[in-house]
Design a protein around this motif. Structure first.
Motif, PDB file in Angstrom:
ATOM      1  N   UNK A 150      56.411  24.367  39.750  1.00 18.27           N
ATOM      2  CA  UNK A 150      55.971  24.422  41.157  1.00 18.27           C
ATOM      3  C   UNK A 150      55.542  25.819  41.576  1.00 18.27           C
ATOM      4  N   UNK A 151      54.633  25.850  42.525  1.00 19.44           N
ATOM      5  CA  UNK A 151      54.231  27.142  43.080  1.00 19.44           C
ATOM      6  C   UNK A 151      55.431  27.818  43.732  1.00 19.44           C
ATOM      7  N   UNK A 152      55.354  29.107  43.870  1.00 18.70           N
ATOM      8  CA  UNK A 152      56.457  29.887  44.395  1.00 18.70           C
ATOM      9  C   UNK A 152      56.645  29.625  45.886  1.00 18.70           C
ATOM     10  N   UNK A 153      57.903  29.562  46.324  1.00 14.93           N
ATOM     11  CA  UNK A 153      58.182  29.325  47.739  1.00 14.93           C
ATOM     12  C   UNK A 153      57.688  30.481  48.602  1.00 14.93           C
ATOM     13  N   UNK A 154      57.791  31.684  48.051  1.00 14.20           N
ATOM     14  CA  UNK A 154      57.295  32.874  48.755  1.00 14.20           C
ATOM     15  C   UNK A 154      56.203  33.509  47.902  1.00 14.20           C
ATOM     16  N   UNK A 155      54.945  33.508  48.375  1.00 16.03           N
ATOM     17  CA  UNK A 155      53.853  34.087  47.581  1.00 16.03           C
ATOM     18  C   UNK A 155      54.062  35.577  47.328  1.00 16.03           C
ATOM     19  N   UNK A 156      53.513  36.028  46.213  1.00 16.95           N
ATOM     20  CA  UNK A 156      53.509  37.453  45.874  1.00 16.95           C
ATOM     21  C   UNK A 156      52.347  38.101  46.621  1.00 16.95           C
ATOM     22  N   UNK A 157      52.578  39.255  47.233  1.00 13.83           N
ATOM     23  CA  UNK A 157      51.551  39.886  48.059  1.00 13.83           C
ATOM     24  C   UNK A 157      50.345  40.343  47.247  1.00 13.83           C
ATOM     25  N   UNK A 178      45.024  40.441  44.299  1.00  8.61           N
ATOM     26  CA  UNK A 178      45.197  39.759  45.570  1.00  8.61           C
ATOM     27  C   UNK A 178      46.488  38.968  45.590  1.00  8.61           C
ATOM     28  N   UNK A 179      46.793  38.340  46.722  1.00 10.65           N
ATOM     29  CA  UNK A 179      48.024  37.558  46.837  1.00 10.65           C
ATOM     30  C   UNK A 179      47.955  36.278  46.016  1.00 10.65           C
ATOM     31  N   UNK A 184      53.121  34.067  37.470  1.00 15.00           N
ATOM     32  CA  UNK A 184      52.385  34.866  36.497  1.00 15.00           C
ATOM     33  C   UNK A 184      53.199  35.011  35.212  1.00 15.00           C
ATOM     34  N   UNK A 185      52.611  34.555  34.096  1.00 14.74           N
ATOM     35  CA  UNK A 185      53.331  34.561  32.815  1.00 14.74           C
ATOM     36  C   UNK A 185      52.711  35.507  31.794  1.00 14.74           C
ATOM     37  N   UNK A 186      51.566  36.122  32.123  1.00 12.28           N
ATOM     38  CA  UNK A 186      50.924  37.021  31.175  1.00 12.28           C
ATOM     39  C   UNK A 186      49.719  37.686  31.791  1.00 12.28           C
ATOM     40  N   UNK A 187      48.979  38.424  30.959  1.00 12.89           N
ATOM     41  CA  UNK A 187      47.809  39.139  31.475  1.00 12.89           C
ATOM     42  C   UNK A 187      46.756  39.255  30.381  1.00 12.89           C
ATOM     43  N   UNK A 188      45.507  39.362  30.828  1.00 15.10           N
ATOM     44  CA  UNK A 188      44.380  39.579  29.926  1.00 15.10           C
ATOM     45  C   UNK A 188      43.530  40.722  30.464  1.00 15.10           C
ATOM     46  N   UNK A 189      42.845  41.407  29.565  1.00 16.01           N
ATOM     47  CA  UNK A 189      42.003  42.536  29.966  1.00 16.01           C
ATOM     48  C   UNK A 189      40.572  42.108  30.267  1.00 16.01           C
ATOM     49  N   UNK A 190      40.258  40.832  30.111  1.00 19.42           N
ATOM     50  CA  UNK A 190      38.886  40.370  30.294  1.00 19.42           C
ATOM     51  C   UNK A 190      38.472  40.450  31.765  1.00 19.42           C
ATOM     52  N   UNK A 191      37.228  40.847  32.017  1.00 20.73           N
ATOM     53  CA  UNK A 191      36.680  40.900  33.379  1.00 20.73           C
ATOM     54  C   UNK A 191      35.921  39.607  33.660  1.00 20.73           C
ATOM     55  N   UNK A 192      36.053  39.094  34.893  1.00 22.83           N
ATOM     56  CA  UNK A 192      35.495  37.791  35.225  1.00 22.83           C
ATOM     57  C   UNK A 192      34.385  37.832  36.258  1.00 22.83           C
ATOM     58  N   UNK A 193      34.147  38.995  36.860  1.00 18.01           N
ATOM     59  CA  UNK A 193      33.130  39.053  37.913  1.00 18.01           C
ATOM     60  C   UNK A 193      32.512  40.444  37.942  1.00 18.01           C
TER      61      UNK A 193
END
Length: 218
Positions: A150-157, A178-179, A184-193
């Motif tokens: 489930x999505x988090x009860x309190x969003x990360x800012x 952004x919020x 979040x379980x990981x990260x990638x260095x790829x740029x999307x925009x």
């Protein structure tokens, strides 16, 4: 579950068509076909496919809404799946650690260890259903339901661009900081925009994403 589409106004110069049924690739491919059809209508300024929905915008308020609704429903009934031969794009991902601050929450919810979560998350070939939320962001289908969280009860800012997250039955990658209410379980260095490119978004509906495990930080 309703088998009839839902059509609602968004102000005076836009409307939202919501397809019946759940989110799946054949239904999304019909949304692509409906968007292709509707963008040729003279009164339509833009046809923007979303997740199991289609937003139409108009240069001026439509004068005959009932006729337009009927035309949309007829076009939906006639639509067949539009298959797009997109690219397969590999995204290197480091799972866990500072770049995956909510991995422990996903582990607690699913009862799975980090290796199992990484294996299940990186196994599918994820179709890009639609772009939205923020520039370059991709809505993906195909995540294994065993790691749905489930999505988090309190969003990360604020989460950084490249954050790989799980929200409910879906997974996605943040294209910019952004919020977020996702885990979040990981990260990638790829740029999307990149606004200097044409098109500015790296990925398009019909492309496929594969998450390649670059590392696991426990």
């Amino acid at each position: 579950m309703s088998t009839a589409p839902s059509i609602s106004l968004l102000g005076t110069t836009a409307l939202l068509f919501e397809a019946p049924g759940g989110m799946n690739l054949p239904s999304q491919q019909r949304i692509w076909a409906l968007a292709h059809e509707a963008e040729s209508w003279p009164e339509v300024r833009e046809a923007v496919p979303g997740m199991n929905n289609l937003m139409l915008t108009f240069s001026r308020a439509p004068r005959h809404l009932d006729a337009l609704r009927a035309r949309l429903c007829e076009a939906w009934d006639a639509a067949t799946a539009m298959r797009r031969e997109g690219r397969i794009v590999e995204l290197p991902v480091v799972y866990g650690g500072e770049g995956g601050p909510h991995m422990a929450d996903v582990m607690a919810h699913t009862g799975l260890g980090i290796e199992a979560i990484v294996e299940l998350h990186s196994a599918p070939l994820y179709p890009v259903y639609a772009l939205g939320s923020h520039p370059g962001y991709c809505y993906l289908g195909g995540m294994d339901p065993r790691i749905a969280t489930p999505r988090r009860k309190t969003p990360v800012l604020s989460i950084p661009g490249g954050a790989v997250s799980i929200g409910g039955a879906q997974t996605g990658v943040s294209a910019s900081a952004g919020p977020s209410g996702w885990n979040t379980i990981g990260s990638t260095s790829m740029a999307f925009f990149d606004p200097a490119k044409d098109p500015p978004a790296t990925l398009q509906p019909g492309d496929m994403i594969r998450f390649r495990v670059e590392g696991i930080v426990r």
